[in-house]
Design a protein around this motif. Structure first.
Motif, short mmCIF file in Angstrom:
data_model
loop_
_atom_site.label_atom_id
_atom_site.label_comp_id
_atom_site.label_asym_id
_atom_site.label_seq_id
_atom_site.Cartn_x
_atom_site.Cartn_y
_atom_site.Cartn_z
N PHE A 77 0.85 -1.19 0.00
CA PHE A 77 0.00 0.00 0.00
C PHE A 77 0.88 1.25 0.00
O PHE A 77 2.03 1.20 0.43
N ALA A 86 -1.79 5.58 2.27
CA ALA A 86 -2.83 4.63 2.67
C ALA A 86 -2.52 4.05 4.04
O ALA A 86 -3.43 3.82 4.85
N ALA A 98 -3.48 6.49 6.50
CA ALA A 98 -4.94 6.53 6.59
C ALA A 98 -5.48 5.33 7.36
O ALA A 98 -6.45 5.44 8.10
N MET A 99 -4.84 4.15 7.18
CA MET A 99 -5.27 2.97 7.95
C MET A 99 -5.06 3.21 9.44
O MET A 99 -5.92 2.90 10.26
N ALA A 147 -10.73 -11.52 6.21
CA ALA A 147 -11.52 -10.63 5.36
C ALA A 147 -12.75 -11.37 4.83
O ALA A 147 -12.63 -12.48 4.32
N PRO A 182 -13.71 -6.79 7.47
CA PRO A 182 -14.21 -6.33 6.17
C PRO A 182 -13.60 -7.12 5.01
O PRO A 182 -12.49 -7.67 5.13
N VAL A 183 -14.32 -7.15 3.92
CA VAL A 183 -13.96 -7.99 2.78
C VAL A 183 -12.75 -7.45 2.02
O VAL A 183 -12.10 -8.19 1.28
N THR A 184 -12.43 -6.18 2.20
CA THR A 184 -11.24 -5.61 1.57
C THR A 184 -10.02 -5.82 2.48
O THR A 184 -10.14 -5.81 3.71
N ALA A 239 -7.57 -3.75 2.86
CA ALA A 239 -7.34 -2.50 3.59
C ALA A 239 -8.25 -2.41 4.81
O ALA A 239 -7.83 -2.00 5.90
N GLY A 240 -9.51 -2.81 4.64
CA GLY A 240 -10.46 -2.77 5.75
C GLY A 240 -10.11 -3.77 6.83
O GLY A 240 -10.21 -3.49 8.03
N VAL A 278 -7.34 -2.33 8.81
CA VAL A 278 -7.81 -1.29 9.74
C VAL A 278 -8.32 -1.95 11.02
O VAL A 278 -7.97 -1.54 12.14
N LEU A 279 -9.14 -2.99 10.87
CA LEU A 279 -9.68 -3.66 12.05
C LEU A 279 -8.56 -4.33 12.85
O LEU A 279 -8.50 -4.23 14.09
N GLU A 283 -4.50 -12.00 -1.32
CA GLU A 283 -5.02 -11.23 -0.19
C GLU A 283 -4.17 -11.47 1.06
O GLU A 283 -3.90 -10.54 1.83
N ARG A 330 -0.81 -9.70 0.55
CA ARG A 330 -1.02 -8.25 0.72
C ARG A 330 -1.22 -7.87 2.17
O ARG A 330 -0.72 -6.84 2.62
#
Lengths: 511, 511
Positions: free
Chosen positions: B37, B41, B44-45, B263, B268-270, B272-273, B276-277, B320, B323
């Motif tokens: 990322f 980003a 932002a995370m 994910a 979250p399914v992304t 990045a999400g 974040v969690l 995924e 990443r």
């Protein structure tokens, strides 16, 4: 969540084969390049390679090649056939060699730009034998050549055709007809032509022009044929290889000039030393190509690894192999040319050893930012055998790598604050709106991996990955329809080929 | 060239186990860190994770933990047990958390510095079942726990002990005695302690002090015990986990605070999400540890991947997963803490699927510069089963990675100009002086890979890698002698443990 969609991947019937929408066709390296040596060491390798060419020289077995190099300024000893190449000649060759090459294909969707930063994969190639779980290990035949070509055609992540299986049931003077007929009728990706002498090469080029309806100018508008040139390490270029460099250069077709430097056998036992030899030999080939035809499309080739001390076999996925890959990438960037790497496996079967060897080597090639990685799927026994199941299993790693080359979403919506707010502590995201909008395409869908729990896996027959791979290649071959872009190719060739066969064909050139 | 030497690797008898000269003990990352990322980003995370903690909060089930967080400034709702944590609290926790942690061990040669840049591996851990080709798949037992511990002890590239197999034949109130007795008597590397409630943790710490002859101060001089804390994603910390964070922090022992964010399921399914969690939950745990004991040793933990849409199982080695690993490494560098990653496999057996999953994930963890990579060898079925053969096969990839972390020679001698001059064109380097001086240690010697040609391989029984691995683990266990550093440990524990057993043991804490 039962209903899912593949992201990219295999193309079943003709319609899907030509959809070209999703998939892993045009890839660029997404990961940062890695090195294994200091910048100073890379400069020293380049300089030492120049010393090898200037002070020690290469033995060049083809008279015509020595004449070209002499005319370009090389010091030639005709008795020993040794050629010493000055660094000015190397500099000039690197100046005129193209950085960006257009690979043509029957299907325009499969055309690729071959340049630094691009990421292409080629299947395991040049194997005398093939193996699969149904029919066992056997000599390559025209049937297996055609089947493996169709497998290459059926997966997006394979970008260029290569001769996976050698059709040993076709006599050498006729074999190039079979190689080209089957490629031209079944393959709509960039084509491969063996450099087995001027006669065979010229006939193969003629078959491409006939099948694709190209005149002389059309054939030279970009690259229609790619070959691999292997030097005879250490420090020798044989007759068909030298001829191939010259003929491909003059025809404007692409040579991947690739020494195969096994540290401890045909090359020094140190990785740095093997790379010096590789670099010298590749530069010699590049110089010959550029002397034969300035601006000729060439790629720097790196295929160095270590020899296994127990068996004498080439080793793959070892620290030495990975370092050689990373160092080759550094050397290619140093001279600025697109370059060819390889993965591979010494394993006899598509087992955990083979998977580890190929995956470790693949990361080396990708982190070295290889323009094309050859032998990327299906190569067993160090290239002596192409494995159908190995091919399918290796595709999984290639597809993961292809997918990984693309940037992941990282915008506000991807950060998913609202979805996190929506789901209570200890809850789940299955039904969240954020999930429902994305789940069909959010994840890579495995090709051969089975993530079932143990009970389900047992009920389904407790199959290992290679056993599941059998069903996959069988289905792909059963579903195969030649791509529309190849329509009529066989017909346009049949009369010409029949005449040539009638005349006895064209023998390959002696070494 | 028949006579070769391993470079590092397995230790056979007691003498070799304690030689510690060669091998892959103290490793640092040699490859450059990669990201998945942009820096923006990642920032932002981090910021979004702070918003999750401030605006949404975590549910913390343990009263004592909520009290600690409230005293530190968090907003607590006792009815819902929700805790909102301000960014000032996070900043303060990150300020006081140590960057460099000394992991103690019975054998000083196995002590490690746990800090950014270090590269440690831990075997597959926490598995309820085990499997091998001799005895099949079965529930973990004390016997398999001890065997797998001995396997961990026997390979240099495994740096910290973990509970590979759960000894399910020992009742829960007595199980921690078995876990610690066997570790203390067989393992001279840094130890693992489960966070299963205050009583069991305190008793485990007491056993370490007894067995290793430590007083209270000695036990706090560096870290003698490491645990893994898994949050209950999304946004929940249960009773034993919160208690573990507090107890390990106050005892100066190490918590690897690791959300397991799948994910599409618990996250979250992304990617990045999911990150974040993960980041929010890990930061919450780190805050709790630092509020309980400022300066407590903690590691940021990242174990995010995607759920397989077909089976609902966690996926490993996918784009995924890789990443998420790379992003976790970026987040860990952003906050400056050492961090824990993981590999793993969903495969049911040590086949090509399992090898590809683990190797792809391993590269993700290594390129993300994980301080410790957990589940690095032997983890099948997403952690439900520890595979003996899978362990051996995975060691190959770990050993390659360990070897690769070291710089290769690149001096003038390594460049090998003289060797290249010595060998004539078309000759070979087998007998060159340059080769003879180096070949014994020049190359990585495979552990399980067999590079024999097809005929030799057939004659040897045509074994796949997992079949060869059986013979390897059997030999290692047959050769095993407890390390000298553990001498007397069992004796120093026996009276104390007998008394505790007599008293009925100590039940684990309810969730």
């Amino acid at each position: 969540m039962a209903e899912t969609e593949r992201r990219g991947g295999r193309r079943g019937g003709r319609a899907r084969q030509e959809a070209g929408a999703a998939g892993w066709g045009a890839l660029r390296h997404g990961l940062a390049g890695q090195g294994a040596f200091s910048e100073d060491a890379i400069a020293a390798m380049h300089d030492t390679a120049l010393r090898v060419l200037e002070e020690l020289g290469m033995r060049v077995l083809l008279d015509e090649a020595r004449a070209i190099l002499r005319a370009g300024g090389a010091l030639v000893d005709e008795d020993s056939r040794m050629v010493r190449i000055g660094r000015d000649m190397v500099a000039e060759a690197l100046r005129v060699a193209p950085r960006s090459i257009r690979l043509r294909a029957a299907d325009p969707a499969h055309e690729r730009i071959f340049e630094p930063g691009a990421m292409l994969f080629m299947a395991g190639s040049g194997c005398p034998n093939v193996t699969d779980r149904q029919r066992g290990r056997r000599a390559g035949s025209r049937e297996s050549y055609r089947e493996t070509l169709r497998l290459q055609q059926s997966f997006d992540v394979i970008h260029m055709h290569g001769p996976s299986a050698e059709p040993q049931d076709v006599p050498p003077p006729l074999r190039h007809y079979a190689l080209m007929e089957d490629q031209l009728a079944n393959g709509s990706k960039p084509l491969f032509v063996y450099a087995r002498g001027r006669g065979q090469v010229e006939e193969a080029f003629e078959m491409i022009r006939l099948a694709r309806g190209l005149d002389a100018a059309g054939f030279r508008d970009g690259v229609w044929a790619t070959t691999v040139i292997n030097t005879n390490s250490p420090r020798q270029i044989d007759v068909p290889m030298a001829r191939g460099i010259i003929d491909f250069a003059r025809a404007g077709q692409l040579s991947l000039i690739t020494p195969f430097c096994l540290a401890g056998a045909m090359a020094p036992v140190t990785v740095a030393g093997a790379l010096v030899l590789q670099h010298a030999e590749a530069l010699a080939g590049i110089v010959l190509a550029q002397m034969a035809a300035p601006g000729a499309p060439v790629a720097y080739g790196g295929f160095s690894s270590n020899v296994d001390l127990k068996s004498g076999a080439p080793a793959f996925g070892t620290p030495e192999h990975i370092r050689a890959n990373l160092g080759s990438g550094q050397l290619a960037r140093f001279i600025g040319l697109p370059w060819r790497s390889a993965t591979g496996a010494a394993s006899n079967v598509a087992d955990a050893q083979g998977a580890t060897e190929t995956a470790m080597a693949l990361w080396g090639a990708v982190l070295a930012q290889a323009t094309v990685t050859v032998h990327a799927a299906g190569w067993l026994e160090g290239g002596l055998t192409f494995g159908y199941e190995k091919f399918i299993c290796d595709l999984e790693a290639l597809q993961v790598m292809a997918d990984l080359a693309r940037p992941a979403p990282e915008d506000q919506a991807a950060l998913a604050f609202d979805a996190i707010a929506e789901v209570p502590p200890g809850g789940h995201f299955f039904a969240a709106a954020h999930t429902m909008e994305r789940y069909r395409t959010a994840f890579y869908a495995p090709l051969v991996a089975d993530l079932s729990n143990h009970g389900t896996w047992l009920e389904a027959g407790a199959q290992t990955a290679d056993a599941r791979a059998t069903a996959i290649w069988q289905q792909v071959l059963a579903d195969f329809t030649p791509p529309r872009a190849c329509d009529g190719a066989a017909g346009r060739l049949s009369r010409w080929v029949a005449d040539r066969r009638q005349a006895g064909g064209m023998p390959p050139e002696e070494q």
